[in-house]
Write an enzyme that holds these catalytic residues in place. Sequence first.
Site, short mmCIF file in Angstrom:
data_model
loop_
_atom_site.label_atom_id
_atom_site.label_comp_id
_atom_site.label_asym_id
_atom_site.label_seq_id
_atom_site.Cartn_x
_atom_site.Cartn_y
_atom_site.Cartn_z
N SER A 17 -43.73 -5.71 0.15
CA SER A 17 -42.82 -4.44 -0.24
C SER A 17 -43.18 -3.70 -1.63
O SER A 17 -43.07 -2.42 -1.36
CB SER A 17 -41.47 -4.92 -0.21
N LYS A 66 -30.04 -12.81 3.95
CA LYS A 66 -29.71 -11.90 4.71
C LYS A 66 -28.07 -11.81 5.27
O LYS A 66 -27.38 -10.95 5.25
CB LYS A 66 -30.56 -11.64 5.93
N ASP A 102 -34.20 -3.51 10.09
CA ASP A 102 -34.87 -4.35 10.83
C ASP A 102 -34.96 -4.10 12.20
O ASP A 102 -36.29 -3.51 12.70
CB ASP A 102 -34.94 -5.84 10.90
N ARG A 152 -35.96 -20.88 24.29
CA ARG A 152 -36.38 -22.15 24.52
C ARG A 152 -35.04 -23.04 24.57
O ARG A 152 -34.81 -23.61 25.44
CB ARG A 152 -37.02 -22.83 23.38
N GLU A 155 -28.97 -21.62 25.60
CA GLU A 155 -27.65 -21.64 24.93
C GLU A 155 -27.41 -20.54 23.76
O GLU A 155 -26.65 -19.64 23.96
CB GLU A 155 -26.97 -23.00 24.24
N LYS A 156 -28.79 -20.32 23.06
CA LYS A 156 -28.79 -19.44 21.99
C LYS A 156 -28.83 -18.04 22.61
O LYS A 156 -28.38 -17.29 22.17
CB LYS A 156 -29.95 -19.79 21.07
N ILE A 218 -43.65 -9.19 17.04
CA ILE A 218 -43.31 -9.09 15.61
C ILE A 218 -44.10 -9.47 14.33
O ILE A 218 -43.92 -9.28 13.27
CB ILE A 218 -42.06 -9.19 15.14
N TYR A 220 -47.41 -10.35 12.20
CA TYR A 220 -48.45 -9.71 11.66
C TYR A 220 -49.38 -10.22 10.73
O TYR A 220 -50.60 -9.78 10.33
CB TYR A 220 -47.76 -8.39 10.69
#
Length: 276
Positions: A17, A66, A102, A152, A155-156, A218, A220
Amino acid sequence: MENVYGLLGFPVEHSLSPLMHNDAFACLGIPARYHLFPVKPGQVGAAIAGVRALGIAGVNVTIPHKMAVMPFLDEIDDHARRIGAVNTIVNRDGRLVGYNTDGPGYVRALEEELDVSFAGKRILVIGAGGGARGIYFSLLSTAAARIDMANRTIEKAAQLVGEGKDDRSAFFSLAEAEKRLAEYDIVINTTAAGMHPQEEEQPLSLERLRPGTIVSDIIYNPLETKWLKEAKARGARTQNGIGMLVYQGALAFEKWTGQWPDVKRMKQLVIEALRR
């Protein structure tokens, strides 16, 4: 007098950044400097108090803070509140406002880098973590025909779709998503599978991938994961995580300064740094 900006997180030493933002400040003639602020867990409140006391003009927030910064802010943008995470804070005369760039950064990067319209597209998002949340809720604001989740731990994925409350979305196990892969126009990996140093891992089998599908990751580092290489070999159009990194930064920069930076230059600086 220079305005001060920075990054709150722990650790932050690896961040690109400062490279992006300080170059953009210089190119646009903005008297400002971007710094790294390592903030240990448990010190978030003190750090935000420091932002107020020192008159720091704005900060980015990265892992693991965050969510932790949110109770200490004066206002949180609706999109960031829905995601449940803030990655950008703007200091407006002592009033701290939280945003999340994001997901919007990801969406804009895909639109502009691959000249894609989401209208009518069938999208599969792999993963249900923080990266997935930002991208999923941002995709819900597009005109996509379907935005399905696979994870995977099913439930999430179910929880995330439930929060989205959008009848365009369904959730699947990874095995079920692999069977349905040919149904999708865009497939997005938001997991860490394939990231250095676990470069042999793949988030999902591409055996049923339809040629011409957009496959986006996503990650890199490496610049091209094993998964993206296989997708390209199967006739997909591919995108790595550089775009999301750069565009989320550019959107934060715009919120701080009201000016849009040179994203092509930002991207080139990042790629050069990663290749060193």
